[in-house]
Write a protein that holds these residues in place. Structure first.
Motif, PDB file in Angstrom:
ATOM      1  N   PHE A  97       0.760  -0.915   0.076  1.00  0.00           N
ATOM      2  CA  PHE A  97      -0.114  -0.069   0.044  1.00  0.00           C
ATOM      3  C   PHE A  97       0.764   1.175  -0.047  1.00  0.00           C
ATOM      4  CE2 PHE A  97      -2.375   3.341   2.484  1.00  0.00           C
ATOM      5  CZ  PHE A  97      -3.417   3.487   1.585  1.00  0.00           C
ATOM      6  N   ALA A  98       0.618   2.128  -1.029  1.00  0.00           N
ATOM      7  CA  ALA A  98       1.318   3.456  -0.886  1.00  0.00           C
ATOM      8  C   ALA A  98       0.081   4.556  -0.745  1.00  0.00           C
ATOM      9  CB  ALA A  98       1.974   3.517  -2.449  1.00  0.00           C
ATOM     10  N   PRO A  99       0.303   5.157   0.464  1.00  0.00           N
ATOM     11  CA  PRO A  99      -0.716   6.210   0.536  1.00  0.00           C
ATOM     12  C   PRO A  99      -0.657   7.331  -0.288  1.00  0.00           C
ATOM     13  CG  PRO A  99       0.798   6.102   2.258  1.00  0.00           C
ATOM     14  CD  PRO A  99       1.205   5.023   1.616  1.00  0.00           C
ATOM     15  N   ALA A 100      -1.787   8.309  -0.514  1.00  0.00           N
ATOM     16  CA  ALA A 100      -1.588   9.502  -1.408  1.00  0.00           C
ATOM     17  C   ALA A 100      -1.836  10.677  -0.878  1.00  0.00           C
ATOM     18  CB  ALA A 100      -2.379   9.269  -2.735  1.00  0.00           C
ATOM     19  N   GLY A 147      -5.008   5.668  -1.291  1.00  0.00           N
ATOM     20  CA  GLY A 147      -3.568   5.183  -2.093  1.00  0.00           C
ATOM     21  C   GLY A 147      -3.811   4.100  -2.955  1.00  0.00           C
ATOM     22  N   LEU A 148      -2.627   3.473  -3.310  1.00  0.00           N
ATOM     23  CA  LEU A 148      -2.753   2.404  -4.118  1.00  0.00           C
ATOM     24  C   LEU A 148      -2.189   1.211  -3.754  1.00  0.00           C
ATOM     25  CD1 LEU A 148      -1.395   4.369  -7.532  1.00  0.00           C
ATOM     26  CD2 LEU A 148      -3.775   3.794  -7.030  1.00  0.00           C
ATOM     27  N   ALA A 149      -2.532  -0.047  -4.254  1.00  0.00           N
ATOM     28  CA  ALA A 149      -2.197  -1.206  -3.737  1.00  0.00           C
ATOM     29  C   ALA A 149      -2.425  -2.396  -4.682  1.00  0.00           C
ATOM     30  CB  ALA A 149      -2.764  -1.752  -2.534  1.00  0.00           C
ATOM     31  N   GLY A 150      -1.683  -3.502  -4.752  1.00  0.00           N
ATOM     32  CA  GLY A 150      -2.042  -4.804  -5.832  1.00  0.00           C
ATOM     33  C   GLY A 150      -3.167  -5.170  -5.550  1.00  0.00           C
ATOM     34  N   CYS A 151      -3.797  -5.531  -6.688  1.00  0.00           N
ATOM     35  CA  CYS A 151      -5.092  -6.205  -6.701  1.00  0.00           C
ATOM     36  C   CYS A 151      -5.007  -7.190  -7.983  1.00  0.00           C
ATOM     37  CB  CYS A 151      -5.963  -5.054  -7.293  1.00  0.00           C
ATOM     38  SG  CYS A 151      -5.873  -4.146  -8.659  1.00  0.00           S
ATOM     39  N   ASP A 152      -6.288  -7.507  -8.625  1.00  0.00           N
ATOM     40  CA  ASP A 152      -6.111  -8.561  -9.574  1.00  0.00           C
ATOM     41  C   ASP A 152      -5.940  -8.074 -10.830  1.00  0.00           C
ATOM     42  OD1 ASP A 152      -6.640 -10.564  -7.631  1.00  0.00           O
ATOM     43  OD2 ASP A 152      -8.803 -10.642  -8.037  1.00  0.00           O
ATOM     44  N   GLN A 153      -5.809  -6.555 -10.981  1.00  0.00           N
ATOM     45  CA  GLN A 153      -5.717  -5.893 -12.402  1.00  0.00           C
ATOM     46  C   GLN A 153      -4.066  -6.123 -12.673  1.00  0.00           C
ATOM     47  OE1 GLN A 153      -8.599  -5.196 -13.860  1.00  0.00           O
ATOM     48  NE2 GLN A 153      -9.543  -5.737 -12.357  1.00  0.00           N
ATOM     49  N   THR A 189      -2.600  -3.216 -13.173  1.00  0.00           N
ATOM     50  CA  THR A 189      -1.919  -2.133 -12.501  1.00  0.00           C
ATOM     51  C   THR A 189      -2.314  -2.232 -10.900  1.00  0.00           C
ATOM     52  OG1 THR A 189      -3.350  -0.712 -13.401  1.00  0.00           O
ATOM     53  CG2 THR A 189      -1.613  -0.743 -14.659  1.00  0.00           C
ATOM     54  N   LEU A 190      -1.726  -1.300 -10.089  1.00  0.00           N
ATOM     55  CA  LEU A 190      -2.180  -1.147  -8.697  1.00  0.00           C
ATOM     56  C   LEU A 190      -3.641  -0.482  -8.835  1.00  0.00           C
ATOM     57  CD1 LEU A 190       1.030   0.384  -7.360  1.00  0.00           C
ATOM     58  CD2 LEU A 190       0.237  -1.783  -7.068  1.00  0.00           C
ATOM     59  N   CYS A 191      -4.551  -0.607  -7.837  1.00  0.00           N
ATOM     60  CA  CYS A 191      -5.705  -0.278  -7.761  1.00  0.00           C
ATOM     61  C   CYS A 191      -5.836   0.692  -6.618  1.00  0.00           C
ATOM     62  CB  CYS A 191      -6.771  -1.504  -7.415  1.00  0.00           C
ATOM     63  SG  CYS A 191      -6.605  -2.618  -8.923  1.00  0.00           S
ATOM     64  N   THR A 192      -6.849   1.665  -6.853  1.00  0.00           N
ATOM     65  CA  THR A 192      -7.356   2.472  -5.779  1.00  0.00           C
ATOM     66  C   THR A 192      -7.797   1.935  -4.480  1.00  0.00           C
ATOM     67  OG1 THR A 192      -8.102   4.080  -7.320  1.00  0.00           O
ATOM     68  CG2 THR A 192      -8.723   4.444  -5.213  1.00  0.00           C
ATOM     69  N   THR A 193      -7.306   2.142  -3.444  1.00  0.00           N
ATOM     70  CA  THR A 193      -7.392   1.465  -2.006  1.00  0.00           C
ATOM     71  C   THR A 193      -7.709   2.456  -1.037  1.00  0.00           C
ATOM     72  OG1 THR A 193      -5.746  -0.551  -2.738  1.00  0.00           O
ATOM     73  CG2 THR A 193      -6.433  -0.136  -0.474  1.00  0.00           C
ATOM     74  N   LEU A 194      -8.675   2.303  -0.371  1.00  0.00           N
ATOM     75  CA  LEU A 194      -9.247   3.168   0.885  1.00  0.00           C
ATOM     76  C   LEU A 194      -9.217   2.661   2.153  1.00  0.00           C
ATOM     77  CD1 LEU A 194     -10.249   6.053   1.693  1.00  0.00           C
ATOM     78  CD2 LEU A 194     -12.510   5.161   1.136  1.00  0.00           C
ATOM     79  N   LEU A 195      -8.487   3.185   3.107  1.00  0.00           N
ATOM     80  CA  LEU A 195      -8.222   2.231   4.529  1.00  0.00           C
ATOM     81  C   LEU A 195      -8.821   3.309   5.703  1.00  0.00           C
ATOM     82  CD1 LEU A 195      -4.600   1.117   4.262  1.00  0.00           C
ATOM     83  CD2 LEU A 195      -6.807  -0.056   3.846  1.00  0.00           C
ATOM     84  N   HIS A 196      -9.438   2.827   6.639  1.00  0.00           N
ATOM     85  CA  HIS A 196      -9.856   3.535   7.716  1.00  0.00           C
ATOM     86  C   HIS A 196      -9.341   3.015   9.057  1.00  0.00           C
ATOM     87  CE1 HIS A 196     -13.823   4.270  10.415  1.00  0.00           C
ATOM     88  NE2 HIS A 196     -13.140   5.339  10.445  1.00  0.00           N
ATOM     89  N   THR A 197      -9.013   4.217   9.878  1.00  0.00           N
ATOM     90  CA  THR A 197      -8.531   3.940  11.331  1.00  0.00           C
ATOM     91  C   THR A 197      -9.205   4.662  12.295  1.00  0.00           C
ATOM     92  OG1 THR A 197      -6.534   3.801  12.657  1.00  0.00           O
ATOM     93  CG2 THR A 197      -6.890   5.722  11.094  1.00  0.00           C
ATOM     94  N   THR A 198      -9.427   3.702  13.497  1.00  0.00           N
ATOM     95  CA  THR A 198     -10.214   4.415  14.596  1.00  0.00           C
ATOM     96  C   THR A 198      -9.536   4.408  15.841  1.00  0.00           C
ATOM     97  OG1 THR A 198     -11.079   2.330  15.061  1.00  0.00           O
ATOM     98  CG2 THR A 198     -12.486   3.757  13.771  1.00  0.00           C
ATOM     99  N   ASP A 199      -8.173   4.215  15.630  1.00  0.00           N
ATOM    100  CA  ASP A 199      -7.276   3.914  16.662  1.00  0.00           C
ATOM    101  C   ASP A 199      -5.663   4.730  16.656  1.00  0.00           C
ATOM    102  OD1 ASP A 199      -5.852   2.311  15.055  1.00  0.00           O
ATOM    103  OD2 ASP A 199      -6.469   0.571  16.398  1.00  0.00           O
ATOM    104  N   GLY A 248       3.952   8.779  -1.319  1.00  0.00           N
ATOM    105  CA  GLY A 248       4.105   7.260  -1.075  1.00  0.00           C
ATOM    106  C   GLY A 248       3.935   7.032   0.425  1.00  0.00           C
ATOM    107  N   THR A 249       4.317   8.158   1.277  1.00  0.00           N
ATOM    108  CA  THR A 249       4.594   7.864   2.884  1.00  0.00           C
ATOM    109  C   THR A 249       3.756   8.633   3.544  1.00  0.00           C
ATOM    110  OG1 THR A 249       6.844   7.061   2.309  1.00  0.00           O
ATOM    111  CG2 THR A 249       6.166   7.625   4.361  1.00  0.00           C
ATOM    112  N   LEU A 250       2.877   8.221   4.513  1.00  0.00           N
ATOM    113  CA  LEU A 250       2.194   9.327   5.486  1.00  0.00           C
ATOM    114  C   LEU A 250       3.189   9.385   6.471  1.00  0.00           C
ATOM    115  CD1 LEU A 250      -0.509  10.418   6.187  1.00  0.00           C
ATOM    116  CD2 LEU A 250      -1.016   8.445   7.583  1.00  0.00           C
TER     117      LEU A 250
END
Length: 360
Positions: free
Chosen positions: A30-33, A47-53, A55-65, A337-339
């Motif tokens: 995962f590479a955050p944008a 950001g972007l992360a690997g998937c079945d495509q 190329t890299l795919c749009t990836t959304l992550l959620h944190t509560t901590d 690519g880095t948070l």
């Protein structure tokens, strides 16, 4: 004529039938944008992360901590920029369930934490529009979008986003620098960067009535506003739209009373780098990332822009300005690519480890 129709998208179809579950770590590649924060503990990172495509795919992550663990959020695929002058897809959160992701061509919104997404219509007679900035303000969506003829501010109505009367510039979108900043007031600026003459800014405290303000910058500069806090001065960086010489750009901090009025301009800040974000922490302390030459300098002032110090240097450049202070000491900024996170009011920065720990 409506440019886009509102269409609901089922999350299961987006995610290939998978169900989002909490994980201690993000995908390994995962590479955050960019990121959007609701509090010191809760936020979303796109950001972007690997998937079945292929190329890299749009990836959304959620944190509560506070970035200790991550939950994947289903999200439609977005259009990636084809050059450095177009924005990377950006996440903007209003609540834990209501958020949007936008690219240069469309605005996608969910009101159920990613289970379903809708494409918000931008109601314009133009056959095509480029979206340049999107914000939530008082629970309503606002967007800057332009055609080859003009750029307008749009606000959410009953059936998509409608142009706000009077908040417009009759120049092609490629000639206009448009910005929006929120907080407890909405600041909107349109600058004719190509011709290097100032136009105007508008301010609204209710999202309905927009009052034209004194333009805070010189000709050939565009204001980059900080998110406004109750009782704090209105603050912006006046950033040059043309380099003084390669890698060096004019920039200076300006302040105005909370209700608008006379603008006070600080001396020129160091010229090196392009302004890549701006946050006012107190009426004196501010942080300004500047990027250039493959690095980002985290510039900091403790005297309202009279002097600036480079407190930290990060390899890489800011492509999606998302500097955010989640409290009086802690801030986040994405750099290529880095948070990164600071817990000492922007003096030092550490990379966030998406493998399940706080940082390196």
């Amino acid at each position: 004529m409506r440019r886009l129709l509102t269409v609901a998208v089922a999350a299961a179809a987006i995610a290939g039938g998978s169900v989002a579950v909490a994980h201690a770590a993000a995908p390994p590649d995962f590479a955050p944008a960019n990121a959007s924060w609701l509090s010191a503990n809760e936020g979303f990172v796109l950001g972007l992360a690997g998937c079945d495509q292929p190329t890299l795919c749009t990836t959304l992550l959620h944190t509560t901590d506070g970035a200790r663990s991550w939950t994947p959020v289903p999200v439609p695929e977005t259009d990636l920029p084809d050059n450095q002058y177009r924005s990377f897809p950006t996440v903007v959160a209003a609540t834990a369930k209501r958020l949007l992701v936008w690219d240069n061509n469309r605005i996608l919104e969910t009101v159920d934490a990613g289970k379903h997404w809708s494409t918000l219509a931008v109601n314009s007679p133009a056959p095509s529009l480029m979206i340049t900035d999107v914000r939530y303000f008082k629970g309503r969506v606002y967007a800057m979008a332009g055609s080859p003829e003009q750029v307008d501010l749009y606000a959410a109505g009953q059936d998509g986003l409608d142009p706000v009367p009077g908040v417009t510039m009759h120049r092609g979108v490629s000639d206009v620098q448009a910005t929006i900043a929120g907080g407890d007031a909405l600041e909107v600026s349109l600058t004719n960067a190509a011709q290097q003459w100032p136009t105007s800014t508008w301010r609204s405290t209710d999202g309905k009535t927009f009052t034209q303000q004194i333009y805070p910058c010189y000709a050939g500069e565009a204001p980059i506003y900080a998110e406004h806090k109750p009782g704090a001065p209105i603050a912006a960086i006046c950033a040059g739209t043309q380099p003084v010489y390669p890698g060096n750009w004019d920039k200076a901090m300006v302040l105005a009373p909370p209700t608008g009025g006379k603008v006070t301009r600080a001396p020129q800040a160091p010229e090196i780098g392009v302004v890549a974000g701006f946050a006012l922490v107190t009426d004196k302390v501010a942080v300004m990332p500047v990027s250039g030459g493959g690095v980002t300098f985290m510039m900091r002032t403790e005297d309202a822009g009279q002097t600036w110090t480079n407190t930290f240097t990060i390899d890489g450049q800011v492509w999606s300005p998302d500097l955010a202070f989640v409290n009086g000491a802690t801030a986040y900024q994405t750099v290529e690519g880095t948070l990164w996170r600071s817990t000492d009011v922007g003096r030092t920065w550490q990379p966030v480890d998406f493998g399940g720990t706080h940082g390196a």
